[in-house]
Design a protein around this motif. Sequence first.
Motif, PDB file in Angstrom:
ATOM      1  N   UNK A 314      31.877 -30.269 -15.736  1.00  0.00           N
ATOM      2  CA  UNK A 314      33.098 -31.044 -15.973  1.00  0.00           C
ATOM      3  C   UNK A 314      32.730 -32.524 -16.043  1.00  0.00           C
ATOM      4  N   UNK A 315      33.671 -33.348 -16.482  1.00  0.00           N
ATOM      5  CA  UNK A 315      33.402 -34.795 -16.573  1.00  0.00           C
ATOM      6  C   UNK A 315      33.190 -35.369 -15.181  1.00  0.00           C
ATOM      7  N   UNK A 316      32.229 -36.296 -15.080  1.00  0.00           N
ATOM      8  CA  UNK A 316      31.934 -36.860 -13.759  1.00  0.00           C
ATOM      9  C   UNK A 316      32.784 -38.075 -13.453  1.00  0.00           C
ATOM     10  N   UNK A 317      34.077 -37.878 -13.477  1.00  0.00           N
ATOM     11  CA  UNK A 317      34.986 -38.927 -13.012  1.00  0.00           C
ATOM     12  C   UNK A 317      35.871 -38.314 -11.936  1.00  0.00           C
ATOM     13  N   UNK A 318      36.365 -39.161 -11.031  1.00  0.00           N
ATOM     14  CA  UNK A 318      37.220 -38.666  -9.958  1.00  0.00           C
ATOM     15  C   UNK A 318      36.516 -37.553  -9.189  1.00  0.00           C
ATOM     16  N   UNK A 319      37.259 -36.496  -8.911  1.00  0.00           N
ATOM     17  CA  UNK A 319      36.717 -35.370  -8.147  1.00  0.00           C
ATOM     18  C   UNK A 319      35.620 -34.628  -8.914  1.00  0.00           C
ATOM     19  N   UNK A 320      35.573 -34.835 -10.240  1.00  0.00           N
ATOM     20  CA  UNK A 320      34.526 -34.216 -11.063  1.00  0.00           C
ATOM     21  C   UNK A 320      33.138 -34.617 -10.598  1.00  0.00           C
ATOM     22  N   UNK A 321      33.020 -35.794  -9.986  1.00  0.00           N
ATOM     23  CA  UNK A 321      31.728 -36.257  -9.484  1.00  0.00           C
ATOM     24  C   UNK A 321      31.236 -35.356  -8.350  1.00  0.00           C
ATOM     25  N   UNK A 322      32.135 -34.962  -7.463  1.00  0.00           N
ATOM     26  CA  UNK A 322      31.750 -34.092  -6.337  1.00  0.00           C
ATOM     27  C   UNK A 322      31.430 -32.688  -6.837  1.00  0.00           C
ATOM     28  N   UNK A 323      32.225 -32.183  -7.767  1.00  0.00           N
ATOM     29  CA  UNK A 323      31.989 -30.826  -8.282  1.00  0.00           C
ATOM     30  C   UNK A 323      30.631 -30.757  -8.968  1.00  0.00           C
ATOM     31  N   UNK A 324      30.329 -31.737  -9.819  1.00  0.00           N
ATOM     32  CA  UNK A 324      29.039 -31.736 -10.518  1.00  0.00           C
ATOM     33  C   UNK A 324      27.873 -31.949  -9.554  1.00  0.00           C
ATOM     34  N   UNK A 325      28.085 -32.767  -8.522  1.00  0.00           N
ATOM     35  CA  UNK A 325      27.046 -32.975  -7.509  1.00  0.00           C
ATOM     36  C   UNK A 325      26.674 -31.642  -6.858  1.00  0.00           C
TER      37      UNK A 325
END
Length: 333
Positions: A314-325
């Motif tokens: 997913x895009x690494x903005x907002x909560x997407x940063x934690x999911x991708x991490x």
Amino acid sequence: MGEEIYPPKGTILSSSDSASIRLAGNIIRTGGLVAFPTETVYGLGCDAMNPVAAAKVFEAKQRPQFDPLIVHIADRSQLDAVVTSQPPLAQKLMDAFWPGPLTIVLPKQSVIPDLVTAGLSTVGLRMPSHPVAQALIREAGTSIAAPSANPFGYVSPTTAQHVSGSLGSKVDLILDGGPCSVGVESTIVSLIDTQPELLRPGNITLEQLTAIIGPVRCGASDHDQPIAPGQLTRHYATLTRLTILASAGTQAVPASDERAGLLLISQSKVNADRFTAVEVLSPNGDLQEAARNLFAALRRLDALQLDRIYAEPCKEVGLGMAIMDRLRRCAAR
Ligand code: AMP
Ligand code: MG
């Protein structure tokens, strides 16, 4: 009350019963281990001031001693006992995000055992918003050191059953408060250096932090000698190999002899025919919902003994940063 009235190891009790909270508080006070729900993931808690109890946490999780525990408080009146200073930026973060899924790293009081903080002069502090976590800390009458209630390196637990399945025999009591609402571990911010540093992305986003305290550095995520093991390249990991697709909606084609699982962020048009199992984290692509379902879905796929799990990014903005991490750490070998 001593250990003689502890229930059998791994007992699960509903957290809505006040007798369960009283028993859990007694277990913490007498040096035992209680797994309990927080809004992020389930924690494996012990009295943060008791080094013998903390040693049991490391032992139960097979956690290396370089990996410090987060200390949980229920009330700001507990702060003076655990930290030596509360800089203005810390106050701002607490005002904005506590109680909630944000851990703040501050200089520690010497009364916190070195084992709890892995010998660091700092402590990661959090005030969880989950009513059961709050009630347990108050009942115990102490701050509670608690990492996630899973064997070291594995996917964090978001239900009492996840805890029971992997650590049941090592825990004095499991408080069942249902599934966690956030689903990924807390955001960690260090206020030790002049500029605040994001040590682990989570539900409190970089954008939210910046709005409150200004610029936040975030480059520390690939240390080999991590100060936050959330920074280990491989962590939060399934036993099954996981590959992140090149982009959302990319067609994943498992090899013909491969039993593969597919983890989708949203209900996308990907052709899933060739997959043995498919998990959709959020039909509409809502990242809060996706984060909440992420670890349970990974665990379900991992239980199928697949050759590989393919995950949609997913895009690494907002909560997407934690999911991708979390997906990247799961994918690392
Ligand atoms: P867990 O609760 O298992 O997700 O682990 C807690 C996380 O908080 C770990 O990644 C720790 O390293 C991190 N943490 C706890 N205390 C500190 C600290 N003093 N400095 C930096 N990170 C910390
Ligand atoms: Mg953990």
